[in-house]
Design an enzyme around this catalytic site. Sequence first.
Site, PDB file in Angstrom:
ATOM      1  N   GLU A   1       0.870  -1.173   0.000  1.00  0.00           N
ATOM      2  CA  GLU A   1       0.000   0.000   0.000  1.00  0.00           C
ATOM      3  C   GLU A   1       0.904   1.218   0.000  1.00  0.00           C
ATOM      4  O   GLU A   1       2.103   1.098   0.295  1.00  0.00           O
ATOM      5  CB  GLU A   1      -0.911   0.028   1.241  1.00  0.00           C
ATOM      6  CG  GLU A   1      -2.041  -0.998   1.246  1.00  0.00           C
ATOM      7  CD  GLU A   1      -1.608  -2.360   1.749  1.00  0.00           C
ATOM      8  OE1 GLU A   1      -2.274  -3.358   1.405  1.00  0.00           O
ATOM      9  OE2 GLU A   1      -0.583  -2.421   2.461  1.00  0.00           O
TER      10      GLU A   1
ATOM     11  N   ALA B   1      -0.623 -10.353  -7.703  1.00  0.00           N
ATOM     12  CA  ALA B   1      -1.628 -11.149  -7.007  1.00  0.00           C
ATOM     13  C   ALA B   1      -2.176 -10.396  -5.805  1.00  0.00           C
ATOM     14  O   ALA B   1      -3.383 -10.426  -5.533  1.00  0.00           O
ATOM     15  CB  ALA B   1      -1.022 -12.478  -6.567  1.00  0.00           C
ATOM     16  N   TYR B   2      -1.306  -9.703  -5.097  1.00  0.00           N
ATOM     17  CA  TYR B   2      -1.741  -8.963  -3.910  1.00  0.00           C
ATOM     18  C   TYR B   2      -2.718  -7.855  -4.295  1.00  0.00           C
ATOM     19  O   TYR B   2      -3.716  -7.610  -3.594  1.00  0.00           O
ATOM     20  CB  TYR B   2      -0.522  -8.381  -3.182  1.00  0.00           C
ATOM     21  CG  TYR B   2      -0.891  -7.641  -1.910  1.00  0.00           C
ATOM     22  CD1 TYR B   2      -1.065  -8.335  -0.721  1.00  0.00           C
ATOM     23  CD2 TYR B   2      -1.080  -6.259  -1.904  1.00  0.00           C
ATOM     24  CE1 TYR B   2      -1.416  -7.671   0.452  1.00  0.00           C
ATOM     25  CE2 TYR B   2      -1.426  -5.589  -0.746  1.00  0.00           C
ATOM     26  CZ  TYR B   2      -1.595  -6.303   0.426  1.00  0.00           C
ATOM     27  OH  TYR B   2      -1.962  -5.638   1.582  1.00  0.00           O
ATOM     28  N   ARG B   3      -2.455  -7.182  -5.394  1.00  0.00           N
ATOM     29  CA  ARG B   3      -3.297  -6.047  -5.790  1.00  0.00           C
ATOM     30  C   ARG B   3      -4.549  -6.477  -6.548  1.00  0.00           C
ATOM     31  O   ARG B   3      -5.443  -5.655  -6.785  1.00  0.00           O
ATOM     32  CB  ARG B   3      -2.472  -5.076  -6.632  1.00  0.00           C
ATOM     33  CG  ARG B   3      -1.371  -4.394  -5.824  1.00  0.00           C
ATOM     34  CD  ARG B   3      -0.510  -3.479  -6.672  1.00  0.00           C
ATOM     35  NE  ARG B   3       0.531  -2.844  -5.866  1.00  0.00           N
ATOM     36  CZ  ARG B   3       1.535  -2.143  -6.350  1.00  0.00           C
ATOM     37  NH1 ARG B   3       1.647  -1.985  -7.671  1.00  0.00           N
ATOM     38  NH2 ARG B   3       2.426  -1.590  -5.552  1.00  0.00           N
TER      39      ARG B   3
END
Length: 409
Positions: free
Chosen positions: A301, A315-317
Amino acid sequence: MSDLVEWLDEYCGSGFVWYVKRLSGNDTLANESHQAGPYVPRDVLFDFFPTLNRPTVKNPDVWFDLYVDSHPDHQQVRAVWYNNKLHGNPKSGRNETRLTNFGGQASALLDPESTGALTIFAFNRPEPPKIPDCHVWVCRHETEEDLVEDRIGPVEPGKWALWPSVQGGLLGLLQPPPVRASCWLADDEIPTAWRAKFPTGADIIRRAVELRADACLDPDKRLMRRRDCEFEIFRSVEQAIELPFIQAGFATVDDFIARAQTVLQRRKARSGRSLELHTRAIFIEERLVEGMHFAHQPESEPGKRPDFLFPSVAAYRDMSFPADRLRMLAVKTTCKDRWRQILNEADRIPAKHLLTLQEGVSESQFREMTHAGVQLVVPAGIVDTFPKDVRPHLQTLESFIGDVRLLPL
């Protein structure tokens, strides 16, 4: 903080020698060990108390005054050489020196909550046969630890440092080098470019990997051996570069202080990133592909950068990617106070994995970590320094890597 500053100034003179370490679970009562009491290497304690060095006597001891000034406490304590190994018990007997008789966990030195705390033992140097006394400061929080390490450089878990007066050499650099192991570089082994510009942490770690390939070892053993190797390389290069300046002398006190600060800052920078860089190297050796299986120092972030994200930033976003298939790993050499810093990293991942080299935590602190969603990852070789009830809940580095491999992409 002013109390600590005054204490450091009072006990840093030529009449004192500091023995500095981070208290382990075997030092405190954190793991309920019968050995409770700070460990001090034999040669160090024999230097402070020469009459302790009596190998023909079983478990010789010396009693002396010890003052824990950070937590006002005065005790007559015992310096003892447990030498059962020399007296009919060669296989299972002990051969170590410790300080004991602190009266239980009422002492800050045995309090399980002190596990991991940076601690200074300032021994004075009286004229023989007078027995030295000792003033102790157990750092109570991260800010105090930073203040101490600003003066003497970083002290890592499982390591210890002696800090003599300035007359003994700039920050201990004039102490004789250790007996050369294969990782201590001779002068002719140090690249010319490293002499012109001190090598980066990544440069030194690459050399450590060359000298300690250790492909047959599991990740936990590989990590610990390479850390020791890297430190030897660092110190050998540091000595080769800095010793000529020290031997040439300094024109002014300001010149001396400026050089000392350069050395200290370099040591702190090395300590701060070493474990992280070693971990990245091992991930790659274990066939985890950066960018596919993990991301190093990504931005999760705005303004937040966990040390490692799994499997990737993409993948996280991707909000459609299941959160239970995401992992993050923070890396901190010590975690006593610093573990809270990771709680606001990677908001999508509630369970935070934390790799540390700290030798034990108290049960109450472990419960606090667990309640906050922190899972400790600890090299297998130091698991036994944790309380017995905590050990089953620790994860080794090898186990963590195995779990990451099983995550579907």
